[in-house]
Design a protein around this motif. Structure first.
Motif, PDB file in Angstrom:
ATOM      1  N   ALA A 152      12.740  29.952  61.701  1.00  0.00           N
ATOM      2  CA  ALA A 152      13.499  29.601  62.911  1.00  0.00           C
ATOM      3  C   ALA A 152      14.017  30.860  63.593  1.00  0.00           C
ATOM      4  O   ALA A 152      14.007  31.952  63.026  1.00  0.00           O
ATOM      5  N   PHE A 153      14.485  30.670  64.805  1.00  0.00           N
ATOM      6  CA  PHE A 153      15.124  31.722  65.565  1.00  0.00           C
ATOM      7  C   PHE A 153      16.383  32.222  64.848  1.00  0.00           C
ATOM      8  O   PHE A 153      16.723  33.388  64.879  1.00  0.00           O
ATOM      9  N   MET A 154      17.104  31.299  64.241  1.00  0.00           N
ATOM     10  CA  MET A 154      18.341  31.619  63.518  1.00  0.00           C
ATOM     11  C   MET A 154      18.064  31.454  62.016  1.00  0.00           C
ATOM     12  O   MET A 154      17.718  30.362  61.572  1.00  0.00           O
ATOM     13  N   PRO A 171      25.703  33.754  73.513  1.00  0.00           N
ATOM     14  CA  PRO A 171      25.910  33.251  74.889  1.00  0.00           C
ATOM     15  C   PRO A 171      24.639  33.312  75.739  1.00  0.00           C
ATOM     16  O   PRO A 171      24.412  32.429  76.564  1.00  0.00           O
ATOM     17  N   LEU A 172      23.795  34.328  75.506  1.00  0.00           N
ATOM     18  CA  LEU A 172      22.581  34.439  76.320  1.00  0.00           C
ATOM     19  C   LEU A 172      21.531  33.416  75.886  1.00  0.00           C
ATOM     20  O   LEU A 172      20.836  32.827  76.730  1.00  0.00           O
ATOM     21  N   ILE A 173      21.415  33.162  74.596  1.00  0.00           N
ATOM     22  CA  ILE A 173      20.459  32.138  74.134  1.00  0.00           C
ATOM     23  C   ILE A 173      20.946  30.759  74.591  1.00  0.00           C
ATOM     24  O   ILE A 173      20.178  29.952  75.123  1.00  0.00           O
ATOM     25  N   ALA A 174      22.240  30.502  74.380  1.00  0.00           N
ATOM     26  CA  ALA A 174      22.783  29.172  74.717  1.00  0.00           C
ATOM     27  C   ALA A 174      22.638  28.899  76.212  1.00  0.00           C
ATOM     28  O   ALA A 174      22.227  27.798  76.612  1.00  0.00           O
ATOM     29  N   SER A 175      22.938  29.892  77.058  1.00  0.00           N
ATOM     30  CA  SER A 175      22.850  29.650  78.507  1.00  0.00           C
ATOM     31  C   SER A 175      21.400  29.503  78.930  1.00  0.00           C
ATOM     32  O   SER A 175      21.079  28.709  79.828  1.00  0.00           O
ATOM     33  N   SER A 176      20.496  30.232  78.256  1.00  0.00           N
ATOM     34  CA  SER A 176      19.069  30.138  78.594  1.00  0.00           C
ATOM     35  C   SER A 176      18.554  28.720  78.297  1.00  0.00           C
ATOM     36  O   SER A 176      17.943  28.067  79.148  1.00  0.00           O
ATOM     37  N   ILE A 177      18.829  28.251  77.093  1.00  0.00           N
ATOM     38  CA  ILE A 177      18.342  26.912  76.710  1.00  0.00           C
ATOM     39  C   ILE A 177      19.021  25.836  77.562  1.00  0.00           C
ATOM     40  O   ILE A 177      18.370  24.956  78.136  1.00  0.00           O
ATOM     41  N   MET A 178      20.352  25.925  77.667  1.00  0.00           N
ATOM     42  CA  MET A 178      21.091  24.841  78.327  1.00  0.00           C
ATOM     43  C   MET A 178      20.877  24.821  79.845  1.00  0.00           C
ATOM     44  O   MET A 178      20.971  23.772  80.466  1.00  0.00           O
ATOM     45  N   SER A 179      20.587  25.969  80.457  1.00  0.00           N
ATOM     46  CA  SER A 179      20.350  25.948  81.907  1.00  0.00           C
ATOM     47  C   SER A 179      19.135  25.072  82.208  1.00  0.00           C
ATOM     48  O   SER A 179      19.141  24.287  83.158  1.00  0.00           O
ATOM     49  N   LYS A 180      18.099  25.190  81.387  1.00  0.00           N
ATOM     50  CA  LYS A 180      16.884  24.394  81.619  1.00  0.00           C
ATOM     51  C   LYS A 180      17.151  22.920  81.317  1.00  0.00           C
ATOM     52  O   LYS A 180      16.665  22.031  82.012  1.00  0.00           O
ATOM     53  N   LYS A 181      17.941  22.679  80.275  1.00  0.00           N
ATOM     54  CA  LYS A 181      18.247  21.274  79.922  1.00  0.00           C
ATOM     55  C   LYS A 181      19.092  20.625  81.014  1.00  0.00           C
ATOM     56  O   LYS A 181      18.852  19.482  81.401  1.00  0.00           O
ATOM     57  N   LEU A 189      15.771  36.515  83.768  1.00  0.00           N
ATOM     58  CA  LEU A 189      16.667  37.102  82.760  1.00  0.00           C
ATOM     59  C   LEU A 189      15.976  37.215  81.402  1.00  0.00           C
ATOM     60  O   LEU A 189      16.128  38.211  80.706  1.00  0.00           O
ATOM     61  N   TYR A 190      15.179  36.165  81.066  1.00  0.00           N
ATOM     62  CA  TYR A 190      14.548  36.189  79.740  1.00  0.00           C
ATOM     63  C   TYR A 190      13.553  37.344  79.643  1.00  0.00           C
ATOM     64  O   TYR A 190      13.499  38.059  78.633  1.00  0.00           O
ATOM     65  N   ALA A 191      12.783  37.554  80.733  1.00  0.00           N
ATOM     66  CA  ALA A 191      11.799  38.649  80.734  1.00  0.00           C
ATOM     67  C   ALA A 191      12.514  39.996  80.557  1.00  0.00           C
ATOM     68  O   ALA A 191      12.038  40.881  79.841  1.00  0.00           O
ATOM     69  N   LEU A 192      13.679  40.129  81.177  1.00  0.00           N
ATOM     70  CA  LEU A 192      14.439  41.382  81.064  1.00  0.00           C
ATOM     71  C   LEU A 192      15.054  41.522  79.656  1.00  0.00           C
ATOM     72  O   LEU A 192      15.050  42.605  79.067  1.00  0.00           O
ATOM     73  N   ARG A 193      15.566  40.424  79.125  1.00  0.00           N
ATOM     74  CA  ARG A 193      16.137  40.466  77.770  1.00  0.00           C
ATOM     75  C   ARG A 193      15.088  40.898  76.752  1.00  0.00           C
ATOM     76  O   ARG A 193      15.357  41.644  75.821  1.00  0.00           O
ATOM     77  N   ASP A 194      13.882  40.390  76.958  1.00  0.00           N
ATOM     78  CA  ASP A 194      12.779  40.651  76.039  1.00  0.00           C
ATOM     79  C   ASP A 194      12.510  42.147  75.890  1.00  0.00           C
ATOM     80  O   ASP A 194      12.101  42.598  74.822  1.00  0.00           O
TER      81      ASP A 194
HETATM   82  N1  URA Z   1      14.686  29.695  73.878  1.00  0.00           N
HETATM   83  C1  URA Z   1      15.051  29.878  75.164  1.00  0.00           C
HETATM   84  O1  URA Z   1      14.692  29.097  76.041  1.00  0.00           O
HETATM   85  N2  URA Z   1      15.850  30.933  75.461  1.00  0.00           N
HETATM   86  C2  URA Z   1      16.288  31.808  74.540  1.00  0.00           C
HETATM   87  O2  URA Z   1      17.008  32.740  74.876  1.00  0.00           O
HETATM   88  C3  URA Z   1      15.890  31.619  73.208  1.00  0.00           C
HETATM   89  C4  URA Z   1      15.081  30.538  72.899  1.00  0.00           C
END
Ligand code: URA
Length: 437
Positions: free
Chosen positions: A206-208, A178-188, A164-169
């Motif tokens: 920063a990102f934000m 929601p996409l950033i939060a789910s990306s980070i939290m899925s790995k955590k 998903l991240y490669a496609l978002r990029d």
């Molecule tokens: N870090 C991530 O792992 N995913 C994002 O979408 C942004 C920052």
């Protein structure tokens, strides 16, 4: 179920069910849904958002797309941290040994940096021989024996996120909460810790860039973690100026080692004490935050945290002589000072400019396959609010290519602003979210 129905439902601002989200993610992970449909889905999420339930289901579906690490063998309570990424952010190098030296085990998976600065793995690779390719069994065994292990993210950790991240990029769908939060939290969540402290950075580096957006991201991630049964705290911390002084991989290892030995820049030391104390407060809520602060401060000053870091470096094949004596770390051939051209109060040390100054020297990577020069980078000598006289050192450039020094110097000059009026120092933290357990 059909992908088109799910895309249309999101397009029409309706909430998706858990079954729909699970189906969509599972089929995308197995290559059963084409990228063009997933791109349309991502854009619908970016435009229309998601409810907390939807984003939690999305996160869990992504986490479960690969291995879910079980750390119960290590201990009945394991803590983890995540930083949303910043300039000079070598916090993990200090905080993880601090927490482990306090008796709370840490088994962490970290990533490499992409963009202006190196990630934790890139930084530790400045230590000759240091290895991250620990499989799950080795990670768990090491966390059990010495209380601390740091591995690179395996391919099978939340593989849906990788796709998903490669496609978002390439589809303009990265900046969606929601996409950033789910990306980070899925790995955590897949990494298996019971308690997680998120260090969400706010500012130019920063990102934000904006406090209200960073708060929304932090609140979303805390809500996801809690709904998934984890204990969560998010800190909103400043990233308008670099954290500490050093920006660049070996330079940051040196600064982290200095801090682990009881020295280091004041802001960085305080930042690490705070993050470590919050991690410990999740694991040991019966002890007050002030007591955790005092205990971790002692561990920095009596060498306990350094010894834990040294044990980890040794266990993972790193050359401990390089940390006992950081002058043995990779050294740049060219060292040049940048001096203040005027007298006044420092109004701005723009983290993005300083990151760019280090990146131009070779400290970061643009593409995944690019290599990093561990020796190069920048040390900043001033902080916002400080008074300096014309001619005083503002920064030191560490380079291996003389042709890159001038552009780095220009970025530093553009990034440092002066005022004739006194300027308040920047806060380290703006807020803490999710405090009650
Ligand atoms: N870090 C991530 O792992 N995913 C994002 O979408 C942004 C920052």
């Amino acid at each position: 179920m059909r992908a088109i129905d799910i895309i249309e439902k999101k397009r029409d601002k309706k909430a998706l069910t858990q079954e729909e989200i699970d189906w969509f993610i599972a089929h995308y992970t197995n290559d059963d849904i084409p990228d063009y449909q997933v791109a349309a889905f991502l854009m619908a999420v970016l435009l229309n958002g998601m409810t907390t339930d939807e984003v939690t289901h999305l996160t869990m579906a992504m986490a479960k797309s690969g291995d879910m690490l079980d750390l119960s063998e290590v201990s009945n309570y394991v803590v983890d941290k995540h930083s949303s990424g910043g300039v000079g952010d070598k916090t993990s190098l200090v905080v993880l040994p601090l927490v482990a030296a306090s008796g709370v085990p840490v088994a962490k998976m970290s990533g490499r940096g992409l963009g202006l600065s190196g990630g934790t793995l890139d930084k530790l690779e400045a230590i000759a021989g240091f290895r991250f390719d620990l499989d799950h069994n080795t990670l768990i065994r090491q966390a059990k024996t010495i209380g601390l292990a740091l591995a690179g993210q395996t391919k099978n950790l939340a593989p849906a996120d990788g796709k998903l991240y490669a496609l978002r990029d390439v589809t303009g769908t990265v900046p969606s909460i929601p996409l950033i939060a789910s990306s980070i939290m899925s790995k955590k969540l897949a990494s298996g810790a019971n308690g997680i402290v998120l260090d969400v950075k706010v500012g130019s580096g920063a990102f934000m860039n904006d406090l209200s957006q960073a708060r929304e991201l932090a609140e979303t991630m805390v809500a996801i973690g809690k709904l998934a049964g984890r204990d969560m705290i998010a800190l909103l911390s400043d990233m308008d100026q670099p954290l500490g002084f050093a920006v660049g991989n070996a330079l940051e290892v040196e600064e982290a080692v200095l801090t682990l030995k009881g020295g280091g820049p004041d802001d960085f030391r305080k930042h690490c004490i705070e993050v470590a104390a919050y991690m410990l407060s999740l694991a040991k809520p019966q002890t007050s935050l002030a007591e955790h602060h005092a205990a971790v401060t002692r561990l920095l000053d009596d060498g306990g945290a350094y010894q834990k870091f040294r044990q980890m470096v040794e266990a993972q094949g790193g050359d401990v002589q390089m940390i006992d004596d950081p002058t043995l770390l990779p050294q740049a051939k060219i060292i040049e000072q940048v001096h203040a051209e005027e007298t006044g109060f420092i109004q701005r040390v723009d983290a993005k400019n300083i990151a760019r100054a280090a990146f131009e020297l070779g400290a970061g990577r643009e593409k995944k396959e690019d290599s990093i020069d561990p020796a190069v980078g920048v040390k900043i000598h001033v902080k916002v609010g400080q008074y300096v006289e014309a001619g005083a050192p503002l920064a030191t450039i560490y380079a291996n290519d003389a042709q890159k020094v001038q552009v780095s110097r220009d970025y530093i000059r553009q990034g440092v602003g002066f005022s004739q009026e006194s300027v308040d120092p920047l806060p380290l933290f703006y807020d803490v979210i999710g405090l009650e357990k």
